[in-house]
Design a protein around this motif. Structure first.
Motif, short mmCIF file in Angstrom:
data_model
loop_
_atom_site.label_atom_id
_atom_site.label_comp_id
_atom_site.label_asym_id
_atom_site.label_seq_id
_atom_site.Cartn_x
_atom_site.Cartn_y
_atom_site.Cartn_z
N ALA A 163 -28.73 18.87 -32.50
CA ALA A 163 -29.13 18.29 -31.22
C ALA A 163 -30.47 17.57 -31.32
O ALA A 163 -30.85 16.86 -30.41
CB ALA A 163 -29.19 19.37 -30.16
N SER A 164 -31.17 17.74 -32.43
CA SER A 164 -32.43 17.01 -32.61
C SER A 164 -32.17 15.62 -33.18
O SER A 164 -33.09 14.82 -33.28
CB SER A 164 -33.37 17.79 -33.54
OG SER A 164 -32.82 17.86 -34.84
N SER A 195 -25.07 11.70 -28.73
CA SER A 195 -25.01 11.68 -27.27
C SER A 195 -24.76 13.08 -26.71
O SER A 195 -25.11 13.37 -25.57
CB SER A 195 -23.94 10.71 -26.78
OG SER A 195 -22.67 11.11 -27.27
N ARG A 196 -24.19 13.97 -27.55
CA ARG A 196 -23.98 15.36 -27.15
C ARG A 196 -23.58 16.16 -28.38
O ARG A 196 -23.15 15.60 -29.39
CB ARG A 196 -22.91 15.48 -26.08
CG ARG A 196 -21.52 15.10 -26.55
CD ARG A 196 -20.50 15.19 -25.46
NE ARG A 196 -19.25 14.59 -25.89
CZ ARG A 196 -18.09 14.87 -25.38
NH1 ARG A 196 -18.01 15.74 -24.41
NH2 ARG A 196 -17.00 14.28 -25.82
N PRO A 204 -27.61 16.88 -24.76
CA PRO A 204 -27.13 18.17 -24.26
C PRO A 204 -26.31 18.90 -25.32
O PRO A 204 -25.67 18.28 -26.17
CB PRO A 204 -26.25 17.79 -23.06
CG PRO A 204 -26.05 16.33 -23.10
CD PRO A 204 -27.04 15.74 -24.06
N VAL A 205 -26.34 20.22 -25.24
CA VAL A 205 -25.58 21.08 -26.14
C VAL A 205 -24.67 21.96 -25.29
O VAL A 205 -25.13 22.59 -24.34
CB VAL A 205 -26.50 21.98 -26.99
CG1 VAL A 205 -25.68 22.94 -27.85
CG2 VAL A 205 -27.42 21.13 -27.86
N GLU A 206 -23.40 21.97 -25.64
CA GLU A 206 -22.42 22.77 -24.91
C GLU A 206 -21.73 23.69 -25.92
O GLU A 206 -21.28 23.23 -26.97
CB GLU A 206 -21.40 21.84 -24.26
CG GLU A 206 -20.40 22.52 -23.39
CD GLU A 206 -19.46 21.52 -22.72
OE1 GLU A 206 -18.69 21.95 -21.86
OE2 GLU A 206 -19.48 20.32 -23.07
N ALA A 213 -12.26 11.86 -27.96
CA ALA A 213 -12.14 10.57 -28.63
C ALA A 213 -13.48 9.96 -29.01
O ALA A 213 -13.52 8.96 -29.72
CB ALA A 213 -11.37 9.59 -27.75
N ASP A 214 -14.59 10.55 -28.55
CA ASP A 214 -15.90 10.00 -28.89
C ASP A 214 -16.62 10.81 -29.96
O ASP A 214 -17.76 10.51 -30.31
CB ASP A 214 -16.78 9.88 -27.65
CG ASP A 214 -17.09 11.22 -27.00
OD1 ASP A 214 -16.40 12.22 -27.31
OD2 ASP A 214 -18.03 11.27 -26.19
N VAL A 215 -15.97 11.80 -30.52
CA VAL A 215 -16.60 12.62 -31.57
C VAL A 215 -16.79 11.77 -32.81
O VAL A 215 -15.86 11.13 -33.30
CB VAL A 215 -15.74 13.87 -31.88
CG1 VAL A 215 -16.19 14.56 -33.16
CG2 VAL A 215 -15.80 14.84 -30.71
N SER A 216 -18.03 11.77 -33.33
CA SER A 216 -18.34 10.95 -34.50
C SER A 216 -18.71 11.78 -35.72
O SER A 216 -18.78 11.25 -36.83
CB SER A 216 -19.49 9.99 -34.17
OG SER A 216 -20.64 10.71 -33.80
N ALA A 217 -18.96 13.07 -35.52
CA ALA A 217 -19.30 13.95 -36.64
C ALA A 217 -18.78 15.35 -36.35
O ALA A 217 -18.83 15.82 -35.21
CB ALA A 217 -20.81 13.99 -36.85
#
Length: 126
Positions: free
Chosen positions: A1-2, A6-7, A35-37, A50-54
């Motif tokens: 998260a550092s 985007s999340r 943000p972290v969930e 669909a927006d996960v990049s890693a």
């Protein structure tokens, strides 16, 4: 998260470990840039957005669960083609589960000093 994401989404099936992860996020001294969930769901059933990049794996599952997770990642990439980075400690489980379903191209490989654990960074595509 550092990092400039985007999340961040954490997946933890154990409610006890999920509660601990939430406490860790709340008490970290690292400046969060997003943000972290932490979700209390079964990773094998989690629909990868669909927006996960890693995607990051720290030796998380047995072969059966890893295969189901790979299938979910592949479905997400098929719904929306994109560059996906996969970071893994102990990558052989990941590589074996991905065979024939998800193409992983190694970008970097190495081993931690202590404990000596193999790690790898991949570019992924279905």
């Amino acid at each position: 998260a550092s990092r400039p994401f985007s999340r961040v989404i954490g997946i933890e099936l154990s409610q006890q470990l999920r509660a601990e992860a939430i406490r860790n996020v709340a008490h970290t001294r690292v400046r969060r840039r997003c943000p972290v969930e932490i979700l209390g769901v079964d990773a094998a059933e989690f629909e990868v957005p669909a927006d996960v990049s890693a995607v990051y794996f720290y030796n998380p599952f047995g072969a059966g669960t890893m295969k189901a997770v790979i299938e979910r990642i592949t479905q997400s990439l098929e719904r929306r083609s994109r560059l996906l980075w996969v970071l893994a400690y102990n990558p052989p489980t990941l590589e074996q589960a991905a065979q024939g379903r998800l193409s992983l191209s190694a970008v970097a490989r190495g081993r931690t000093v202590y404990p000596a654990i193999e790690w790898a960074v991949f570019r992924a595509q279905p």
